[in-house]
Design an enzyme around this catalytic site. Structure first.
Site, PDB file in Angstrom:
ATOM      1  N   ASP A   7       0.847  -1.186   0.000  1.00  0.00           N
ATOM      2  CA  ASP A   7       0.000   0.000   0.000  1.00  0.00           C
ATOM      3  C   ASP A   7       0.886   1.240   0.000  1.00  0.00           C
ATOM      4  O   ASP A   7       2.041   1.187   0.449  1.00  0.00           O
ATOM      5  CB  ASP A   7      -0.930   0.017   1.223  1.00  0.00           C
ATOM      6  CG  ASP A   7      -1.942   1.144   1.153  1.00  0.00           C
ATOM      7  OD1 ASP A   7      -2.714   1.182   0.179  1.00  0.00           O
ATOM      8  OD2 ASP A   7      -1.968   1.991   2.065  1.00  0.00           O
ATOM      9  N   GLU A   9       0.783   5.785   0.483  1.00  0.00           N
ATOM     10  CA  GLU A   9       0.084   7.042   0.720  1.00  0.00           C
ATOM     11  C   GLU A   9       0.764   8.110  -0.123  1.00  0.00           C
ATOM     12  O   GLU A   9       1.970   8.012  -0.417  1.00  0.00           O
ATOM     13  CB  GLU A   9       0.107   7.429   2.201  1.00  0.00           C
ATOM     14  CG  GLU A   9      -0.553   6.425   3.129  1.00  0.00           C
ATOM     15  CD  GLU A   9      -2.029   6.203   2.861  1.00  0.00           C
ATOM     16  OE1 GLU A   9      -2.662   7.091   2.253  1.00  0.00           O
ATOM     17  OE2 GLU A   9      -2.547   5.141   3.250  1.00  0.00           O
ATOM     18  N   GLU A  52      -6.814  17.724   1.534  1.00  0.00           N
ATOM     19  CA  GLU A  52      -7.748  16.595   1.523  1.00  0.00           C
ATOM     20  C   GLU A  52      -7.023  15.285   1.782  1.00  0.00           C
ATOM     21  O   GLU A  52      -7.534  14.404   2.479  1.00  0.00           O
ATOM     22  CB  GLU A  52      -8.495  16.519   0.181  1.00  0.00           C
ATOM     23  CG  GLU A  52      -9.425  17.679  -0.074  1.00  0.00           C
ATOM     24  CD  GLU A  52      -8.719  18.866  -0.732  1.00  0.00           C
ATOM     25  OE1 GLU A  52      -7.463  18.839  -0.823  1.00  0.00           O
ATOM     26  OE2 GLU A  52      -9.421  19.803  -1.145  1.00  0.00           O
ATOM     27  N   HIS A  57      -4.681  10.632   5.693  1.00  0.00           N
ATOM     28  CA  HIS A  57      -3.573   9.859   6.270  1.00  0.00           C
ATOM     29  C   HIS A  57      -2.854  10.560   7.426  1.00  0.00           C
ATOM     30  O   HIS A  57      -2.088   9.918   8.144  1.00  0.00           O
ATOM     31  CB  HIS A  57      -2.565   9.451   5.198  1.00  0.00           C
ATOM     32  CG  HIS A  57      -2.085  10.564   4.313  1.00  0.00           C
ATOM     33  ND1 HIS A  57      -1.450  11.692   4.792  1.00  0.00           N
ATOM     34  CD2 HIS A  57      -2.130  10.716   2.954  1.00  0.00           C
ATOM     35  CE1 HIS A  57      -1.118  12.473   3.784  1.00  0.00           C
ATOM     36  NE2 HIS A  57      -1.532  11.913   2.653  1.00  0.00           N
ATOM     37  N   HIS A 152      -5.677   6.433   7.497  1.00  0.00           N
ATOM     38  CA  HIS A 152      -4.990   5.556   6.559  1.00  0.00           C
ATOM     39  C   HIS A 152      -3.497   5.568   6.851  1.00  0.00           C
ATOM     40  O   HIS A 152      -2.929   6.604   7.215  1.00  0.00           O
ATOM     41  CB  HIS A 152      -5.215   6.037   5.124  1.00  0.00           C
ATOM     42  CG  HIS A 152      -6.579   5.771   4.594  1.00  0.00           C
ATOM     43  ND1 HIS A 152      -6.812   4.959   3.513  1.00  0.00           N
ATOM     44  CD2 HIS A 152      -7.785   6.202   5.004  1.00  0.00           C
ATOM     45  CE1 HIS A 152      -8.115   4.919   3.270  1.00  0.00           C
ATOM     46  NE2 HIS A 152      -8.716   5.672   4.160  1.00  0.00           N
ATOM     47  N   ASP A 157      -2.458  -0.443   6.588  1.00  0.00           N
ATOM     48  CA  ASP A 157      -3.424  -0.880   5.592  1.00  0.00           C
ATOM     49  C   ASP A 157      -2.964  -2.146   4.871  1.00  0.00           C
ATOM     50  O   ASP A 157      -3.791  -2.983   4.487  1.00  0.00           O
ATOM     51  CB  ASP A 157      -3.685   0.233   4.577  1.00  0.00           C
ATOM     52  CG  ASP A 157      -4.582   1.331   5.135  1.00  0.00           C
ATOM     53  OD1 ASP A 157      -4.980   1.224   6.310  1.00  0.00           O
ATOM     54  OD2 ASP A 157      -4.882   2.293   4.408  1.00  0.00           O
TER      55      ASP A 157
END
Length: 238
Positions: A7, A9, A52, A57, A152, A157
């Protein structure tokens, strides 16, 4: 085969607009068991983080000031994933970002050159057509505890996705004790797995057009409710 659940970010939603990866998290699995081997790295971006994205995260530009740039971690990261099957929820998003970072930093290699890629979102949509298939929804559906997921995070994750992937690919549609086989071996009850196929029930799958229309409908519902849907990785499916 060695599997890596991965995963990322990012600073924003679109790599094509120059957004960067700011965190990579991977956990290794072999023979459907986590090995304890993992890769986790924060990355200093070349641009500010969208508000946003930060709301999702919680990673700030100040936190990343002393972290290495992508070029400084690329070789180690590529070596970790090389030869593995990558399990990624909404793989188009993460692979798009990784390949874009590789290109920006002068690497000719792309992820698909050194790994096979499995999109767990596609698996979930195939198994649960017309339903929400983001990680939170799948955790709820399969009884996976994700109460510690307030924000997140790439490593967190990927660990949650490992549990979700095992549930998705375990062939289990419901877990019931058999009415006629409640015998025990020691202190362990025998559990019978029951799926639609064993009951002789027809399974009617939605068409691609029907799935797309329903996903758009769910997106509208999410947007009207607000919250996390303000910014999501390929919006509601992560």
């Amino acid at each position: 085969m060695r599997q890596i659940i991965l995963d990322t970010e990012t600073t924003g939603l679109e790599w094509s607009e120059g957004h960067n990866i700011i965190e990579i998290g991977c956990v290794e699995m072999q023979r459907r068991r986590l090995t304890g081997n993992h890769y986790h790295q924060y990355v200093k971006p070349d641009r500010e983080i969208d508000q946003e994205a930060m709301a999702v995260h919680g990673i700030t530009h100040e936190f990343l000031e002393d972290k290495p740039r992508f070029k400084g971690i690329a070789d180690e990261f590529l070596e970790f994933i090389r030869g593995a099957e990558l399990i990624i929820h909404n793989a188009t998003f993460d692979i798009g970002f990784i390949d874009a970072e590789l290109e920006r930093n002068g690497y000719a290699v792309r992820v698909a050159d050194i790994c096979t890629i499995t999109d767990s979102l596609r698996l979930a949509r195939s198994k649960h057509p017309g339903q929400k298939n983001n990680l939170n929804a799948l955790c709820k559906r399969y009884g996976i505890d994700n109460s510690h997921r307030e924000l997140h995070g790439a490593l967190l994750d990927s660990e949650i996705l490992a549990d979700v992937y095992l549930a998705l690919t375990g062939g289990q549609t419901s877990l019931l004790l058999s009415d006629h086989a409640e015998t025990q071996e020691g202190d362990v009850a025998i559990v019978k797995r029951v799926g639609a196929e064993s009951l002789g029930l027809p399974v009617l799958l939605a068409t691609d057009a029907e799935i797309e229309a329903h996903e758009l409908f769910l997106d509208r519902l999410d947007k009207s409710a607000g919250g996390e849907c303000l910014w999501r990785k390929a919006v509601s499916d992560v």
